[in-house]
Design a protein around this motif. Structure first.
Motif, PDB file in Angstrom:
ATOM      1  N   ILE A 180       0.820  -1.208   0.000  1.00 37.80           N
ATOM      2  CA  ILE A 180       0.000   0.000   0.000  1.00 37.80           C
ATOM      3  C   ILE A 180       0.856   1.261   0.000  1.00 37.80           C
ATOM      4  O   ILE A 180       0.385   2.349  -0.333  1.00 37.80           O
ATOM      5  CB  ILE A 180      -0.965  -0.008   1.213  1.00 37.80           C
ATOM      6  N   SER A 181       2.132   1.120   0.358  1.00 34.83           N
ATOM      7  CA  SER A 181       3.030   2.280   0.390  1.00 34.83           C
ATOM      8  C   SER A 181       3.262   2.863  -1.004  1.00 34.83           C
ATOM      9  O   SER A 181       3.751   3.983  -1.143  1.00 34.83           O
ATOM     10  CB  SER A 181       4.370   1.905   1.027  1.00 34.83           C
ATOM     11  N   GLU A 182       2.910   2.105  -2.034  1.00 26.51           N
ATOM     12  CA  GLU A 182       3.086   2.565  -3.416  1.00 26.51           C
ATOM     13  C   GLU A 182       1.926   3.432  -3.894  1.00 26.51           C
ATOM     14  O   GLU A 182       1.961   3.960  -4.999  1.00 26.51           O
ATOM     15  CB  GLU A 182       3.245   1.352  -4.339  1.00 26.51           C
ATOM     16  N   ILE A 183       0.892   3.558  -3.069  1.00 26.41           N
ATOM     17  CA  ILE A 183      -0.293   4.341  -3.435  1.00 26.41           C
ATOM     18  C   ILE A 183      -0.407   5.525  -2.489  1.00 26.41           C
ATOM     19  O   ILE A 183      -0.530   5.348  -1.263  1.00 26.41           O
ATOM     20  CB  ILE A 183      -1.566   3.472  -3.366  1.00 26.41           C
ATOM     21  N   ARG A 184      -0.347   6.725  -3.056  1.00 26.71           N
ATOM     22  CA  ARG A 184      -0.336   7.935  -2.222  1.00 26.71           C
ATOM     23  C   ARG A 184      -1.320   8.983  -2.730  1.00 26.71           C
ATOM     24  O   ARG A 184      -1.534   9.107  -3.940  1.00 26.71           O
ATOM     25  CB  ARG A 184       1.074   8.548  -2.174  1.00 26.71           C
ATOM     26  N   TYR A 185      -1.866   9.742  -1.794  1.00 28.47           N
ATOM     27  CA  TYR A 185      -2.706  10.893  -2.108  1.00 28.47           C
ATOM     28  C   TYR A 185      -2.077  12.106  -1.439  1.00 28.47           C
ATOM     29  O   TYR A 185      -1.856  12.104  -0.223  1.00 28.47           O
ATOM     30  CB  TYR A 185      -4.134  10.676  -1.602  1.00 28.47           C
ATOM     31  N   ARG A 186      -1.733  13.097  -2.241  1.00 21.92           N
ATOM     32  CA  ARG A 186      -1.046  14.292  -1.737  1.00 21.92           C
ATOM     33  C   ARG A 186       0.187  13.920  -0.917  1.00 21.92           C
ATOM     34  O   ARG A 186       0.504  14.540   0.097  1.00 21.92           O
ATOM     35  CB  ARG A 186      -1.995  15.165  -0.913  1.00 21.92           C
ATOM     36  N   GLY A 187       0.860  12.872  -1.374  1.00 19.28           N
ATOM     37  CA  GLY A 187       2.121  12.464  -0.765  1.00 19.28           C
ATOM     38  C   GLY A 187       2.006  11.502   0.395  1.00 19.28           C
ATOM     39  O   GLY A 187       3.029  11.038   0.897  1.00 19.28           O
ATOM     40  N   LEU A 188       0.787  11.194   0.832  1.00 20.11           N
ATOM     41  CA  LEU A 188       0.621  10.311   1.991  1.00 20.11           C
ATOM     42  C   LEU A 188      -0.070   9.008   1.602  1.00 20.11           C
ATOM     43  O   LEU A 188      -0.971   8.988   0.771  1.00 20.11           O
ATOM     44  CB  LEU A 188      -0.214  10.997   3.080  1.00 20.11           C
ATOM     45  N   THR A 189       0.377   7.919   2.221  1.00 18.22           N
ATOM     46  CA  THR A 189      -0.305   6.629   2.073  1.00 18.22           C
ATOM     47  C   THR A 189      -1.527   6.623   3.001  1.00 18.22           C
ATOM     48  O   THR A 189      -1.669   7.502   3.858  1.00 18.22           O
ATOM     49  CB  THR A 189       0.617   5.465   2.458  1.00 18.22           C
TER      50      THR A 189
END
Length: 226
Positions: free
Chosen positions: A93-102
């Protein structure tokens, strides 16, 4: 419409979080699912659910972030899950980010910080504002409800009930709001209820605490008769 806030009758599940209780977790998952990172990996909003077994929740702890160790005649020893480190999710899940955050990083935000982080997401901000109004702005979005005091859960349930009202004229039914609350917590709740009624809604509160008598439009003492 009528929205009821009944008395809490059972302990919450460890998978239940503040974000889910205030009804913003679905919106957070949707934002992540709409990112290019999620689309490349065919990850949907449903995959982020902590209740979906074949999603991206941690297989070891089942999305609770905790592991209980049986100590025979002693209470279970609970510690962070060694697989996910307490994040509740798989490492992918660390590969998916929104505005830089997982998602785990977003769940570590307090309601105060999340309000600023989700700038422009008015539906999320409106519900986070309710948490601030009931003086729960310090809670982390991913905090398990089992970690909260009874008073905190009661205030969270009030914010959750208010979040369900939307824009329709609403009658809010509340049973024993003050159970588990300290006296200093009551003025902030009164402020929230006043804002609610000022907006054109109504509140019917069934509570034995004398604090409410001087503020109610109508007070009826329903003491039992012999």
């Amino acid at each position: 419409q009528v929205v009821a806030l009944a008395r809490e009758t059972r302990q919450p599940h460890p998978r239940q979080t503040v974000a889910a209780a205030i009804q913003i977790f679905g919106g957070m998952r949707t934002l992540l699912a709409e990112t290019d990172d999620a689309k490349k990996r065919n990850v949907t909003a449903g995959d982020f659910s902590l209740h979906k077994k074949d999603g991206v929740r941690c297989f070891r702890c089942g999305g609770t972030g905790r592991i209980a160790i049986d100590l025979d005649f002693l209470p279970d020893f609970v510690r962070p899950c060694p697989e996910c480190g307490g994040s509740r999710y798989e490492s992918s899940i660390s590969e998916i980010r929104y505005r830089g955050l997982t998602l785990p990083e977003m769940l570590e935000l307090t309601a105060e910080k999340a309000f600023r982080f989700f700038k422009g997401q008015h539906r999320l901000q409106k519900k986070l504002q309710l948490l601030k109004q009931v003086r729960l702005g310090y809670l982390r979005l991913g905090q398990a409800l089992t970690e909260l005091s009874k008073g905190e859960r009661q205030r969270l349930r009030l914010a959750s009930a208010l979040a369900k009202t939307g824009g329709a004229e609403t009658l809010l039914l509340i049973e024993e709001l003050t159970v588990g609350l300290a006296a200093e917590e009551l003025p902030s709740l009164l402020s929230v209820l006043r804002d609610f009624t000022t907006a054109g809604h109504s509140v019917l509160l069934v509570d034995a605490h004398e604090y409410w008598q001087k503020y109610s439009d109508k007070f009826q003492n329903l003491s039992p008769r012999n």
